[in-house]
Design a protein around this motif. Structure first.
Motif, PDB file in Angstrom:
ATOM      1  N   GLY A  53      39.186  69.234   4.314  1.00  0.00           N
ATOM      2  CA  GLY A  53      39.528  70.616   3.979  1.00  0.00           C
ATOM      3  C   GLY A  53      38.776  71.115   2.759  1.00  0.00           C
ATOM      4  N   GLU A  54      38.658  70.268   1.755  1.00  0.00           N
ATOM      5  CA  GLU A  54      37.930  70.660   0.544  1.00  0.00           C
ATOM      6  C   GLU A  54      36.431  70.806   0.831  1.00  0.00           C
ATOM      7  OE1 GLU A  54      39.325  71.650  -2.038  1.00  0.00           O
ATOM      8  OE2 GLU A  54      41.364  70.890  -1.789  1.00  0.00           O
ATOM      9  N   VAL A  55      35.889  69.878   1.607  1.00  0.00           N
ATOM     10  CA  VAL A  55      34.470  69.935   1.950  1.00  0.00           C
ATOM     11  C   VAL A  55      34.163  71.206   2.743  1.00  0.00           C
ATOM     12  CG1 VAL A  55      32.679  68.875   3.396  1.00  0.00           C
ATOM     13  CG2 VAL A  55      34.038  67.456   1.831  1.00  0.00           C
ATOM     14  N   ASP A  56      35.035  71.543   3.686  1.00  0.00           N
ATOM     15  CA  ASP A  56      34.826  72.768   4.473  1.00  0.00           C
ATOM     16  C   ASP A  56      34.816  74.002   3.570  1.00  0.00           C
ATOM     17  OD1 ASP A  56      34.686  71.305   6.782  1.00  0.00           O
ATOM     18  OD2 ASP A  56      36.747  71.695   7.416  1.00  0.00           O
ATOM     19  N   PHE A  57      35.730  74.038   2.610  1.00  0.00           N
ATOM     20  CA  PHE A  57      35.775  75.175   1.679  1.00  0.00           C
ATOM     21  C   PHE A  57      34.480  75.262   0.867  1.00  0.00           C
ATOM     22  CE2 PHE A  57      36.474  76.738  -2.630  1.00  0.00           C
ATOM     23  CZ  PHE A  57      36.980  78.007  -2.390  1.00  0.00           C
ATOM     24  N   LEU A  58      34.036  74.127   0.300  1.00  0.00           N
ATOM     25  CA  LEU A  58      32.830  74.116  -0.535  1.00  0.00           C
ATOM     26  C   LEU A  58      31.588  74.458   0.280  1.00  0.00           C
ATOM     27  CD1 LEU A  58      33.677  70.928  -2.632  1.00  0.00           C
ATOM     28  CD2 LEU A  58      33.723  73.296  -3.431  1.00  0.00           C
ATOM     29  N   LYS A  59      31.586  74.055   1.554  1.00  0.00           N
ATOM     30  CA  LYS A  59      30.461  74.401   2.428  1.00  0.00           C
ATOM     31  C   LYS A  59      30.433  75.899   2.691  1.00  0.00           C
ATOM     32  CE  LYS A  59      28.574  73.544   7.044  1.00  0.00           C
ATOM     33  NZ  LYS A  59      28.827  72.918   8.363  1.00  0.00           N
ATOM     34  N   GLU A  60      31.604  76.481   2.932  1.00  0.00           N
ATOM     35  CA  GLU A  60      31.689  77.929   3.171  1.00  0.00           C
ATOM     36  C   GLU A  60      31.216  78.730   1.967  1.00  0.00           C
ATOM     37  OE1 GLU A  60      35.712  78.700   4.204  1.00  0.00           O
ATOM     38  OE2 GLU A  60      35.621  77.589   6.102  1.00  0.00           O
ATOM     39  N   GLN A  61      31.424  78.180   0.772  1.00  0.00           N
ATOM     40  CA  GLN A  61      30.990  78.857  -0.451  1.00  0.00           C
ATOM     41  C   GLN A  61      29.496  78.655  -0.733  1.00  0.00           C
ATOM     42  OE1 GLN A  61      33.144  80.866  -2.193  1.00  0.00           O
ATOM     43  NE2 GLN A  61      34.470  80.385  -0.445  1.00  0.00           N
ATOM     44  N   GLY A  62      28.832  77.889   0.122  1.00  0.00           N
ATOM     45  CA  GLY A  62      27.398  77.651  -0.065  1.00  0.00           C
ATOM     46  C   GLY A  62      27.084  76.635  -1.136  1.00  0.00           C
ATOM     47  N   LEU A  63      28.073  75.812  -1.486  1.00  0.00           N
ATOM     48  CA  LEU A  63      27.889  74.840  -2.562  1.00  0.00           C
ATOM     49  C   LEU A  63      27.496  73.455  -2.054  1.00  0.00           C
ATOM     50  CD1 LEU A  63      31.023  75.864  -4.654  1.00  0.00           C
ATOM     51  CD2 LEU A  63      28.665  76.648  -4.951  1.00  0.00           C
ATOM     52  N   LEU A  64      27.720  73.224  -0.748  1.00  0.00           N
ATOM     53  CA  LEU A  64      27.390  71.949  -0.117  1.00  0.00           C
ATOM     54  C   LEU A  64      26.546  72.176   1.122  1.00  0.00           C
ATOM     55  CD1 LEU A  64      30.636  69.747  -0.024  1.00  0.00           C
ATOM     56  CD2 LEU A  64      28.662  69.516  -1.530  1.00  0.00           C
ATOM     57  N   GLU A  65      25.732  71.175   1.424  1.00  0.00           N
ATOM     58  CA  GLU A  65      25.002  71.147   2.688  1.00  0.00           C
ATOM     59  C   GLU A  65      25.442  69.897   3.432  1.00  0.00           C
ATOM     60  OE1 GLU A  65      20.951  71.123   1.483  1.00  0.00           O
ATOM     61  OE2 GLU A  65      20.986  73.201   0.729  1.00  0.00           O
ATOM     62  N   VAL A  66      25.931  70.072   4.666  1.00  0.00           N
ATOM     63  CA  VAL A  66      26.417  68.950   5.463  1.00  0.00           C
ATOM     64  C   VAL A  66      25.430  68.652   6.570  1.00  0.00           C
ATOM     65  CG1 VAL A  66      28.314  68.058   6.872  1.00  0.00           C
ATOM     66  CG2 VAL A  66      28.804  69.577   4.935  1.00  0.00           C
TER      67      VAL A  66
END
Length: 342
Positions: A53-66
């Motif tokens: 859930g946290e990773v999905d949020f950070l990805k949506e904010q453009g802070l992570l690349e999966v």
């Protein structure tokens, strides 16, 4: 900023915890480079379901690349971490620890990272990143920089990158080699730092621990003398701090000298000198490299060491009084304050 943080902690304590958790996730990923969700969940002692859930949020904010191979931080995420680092240090209480250690030992700068490098490889990597960042800030062009060996210093080398501030610089070993892994030798670390920053390097191909006869013979060699003169031009030294008895074993110190060190209360070792709890030098190994008078005249002496088990040793070296900056972790910092006040 601190006043706002105090208000937030009182009115929105849950928000503070969420911020700390998301910062920690981003920070772990940044230091790791590329990491899988399962591995990260294990490091953070949480479940993959909660982490997802946290990773999905950070990805949506453009802070992570999966990617299929794992997660990596984006450039936006890296910039965000840099901007909020002072705020997060206040949240973790590290700013206060830094100021207390700085005042107690008269240091120009103290940098503390969260965690305990005795039990966390991530924390040791973060020590290396923080040490590399501090070194980049302090170095000027055309400097000679002396470095020691060890696992923490190897992490510093891994986190250095090409920098215009290091143009024309030379990295040199502060002393000869110990009988340990090649990648942890001062020579290897000096050459790695030079290659990663685009600087130059020179190496000292002699053992660190020498008998008096071998020492006197080598010191007469013209090429060795010329190289030592160059090493002693260093205006910055970056060094680790070791437990005295651990370092004695690594050096294969003879039983008589080891017993003498124990009787004299040796606690710490740095740049071939052994220190007691008051910061007094109680033994000097016959070694080619920097001398105490070289260190005392340096523009910047940077100690980098962490782990709860090293707290007392670090306090011992700080009491010697010639450090300008310290990079350590939270567990060691708490021990430093405890032993520093005793």
């Amino acid at each position: 900023m601190r006043e706002i943080l105090d208000i937030q902690k009182q009115l929105l304590p849950d928000l503070t915890e969420v911020m700390k958790k998301r910062y920690t996730i981003l920070h772990h990923i940044m230091v790791s480079g590329l990491i899988g969700r399962r591995t990260l969940a294990g490091i953070m002692k949480t479940t993959e379901r909660i982490l997802r859930g946290e990773v999905d949020f950070l990805k949506e904010q453009g802070l992570l690349e999966v990617e299929s191979s794992g997660m990596r931080i984006s450039e936006a995420g890296r910039q965000l971490l840099e901007r909020i680092e002072p705020l997060v240090k206040d949240l973790f209480g590290l700013t206060d620890l830094e100021e207390r250690i700085s005042r107690q030992f008269g240091l120009k700068q103290v940098v503390i990272v969260p965690g305990d490098s005795d039990v966390s490889q991530h924390t040791k990597k973060e020590l290396g990143r923080a040490g590399a960042t501090l070194l980049r800030k302090l170095v000027n062009k055309d400097e000679v920089i002396a470095v020691t060996g060890g696992s923490t210093m190897a992490q510093v080398a891994e986190h250095l990158t090409s920098s215009t501030s290091m143009k024309g610089c030379w990295f040199v070993p502060a002393r000869g080699g110990l009988g340990e892994s090649v990648e942890l030798q001062a020579n290897t670390i000096a050459s790695t730092m030079a290659k990663r920053t685009g600087a130059e390097y020179r190496l000292l191909h002699v053992p660190d621990h020498l008998g008096e006869e071998a020492y006197q013979s080598l010191i007469q060699d013209k090429m060795i003398r010329e190289l030592l003169d160059f090493i002693r031009k260093a205006r910055i030294v970056v060094h680790g701090i070791g437990d005295a008895m651990v370092m004695a074993r690594r050096r294969n110190v003879d039983p008589e000298t080891t017993s003498s060190l124990q009787e004299k209360g040796a606690l710490a070792e740095a740049f071939s000198y052994y220190f007691d709890k008051r910061g007094n030098i109680i033994h000097k190994m016959p070694t080619l490299g920097l001398r105490i008078e070289d260190i005392q005249s340096m523009d910047a002496v940077i100690g980098i060491a962490g782990g709860r088990s090293k707290g007392e040793a670090i306090a011992s070296v700080l009491r010697f009084g010639h450090e300008d900056a310290l990079v350590t972790d939270e567990a060691a910092a708490l021990e430093i304050l405890k032993y520093g006040s005793s």
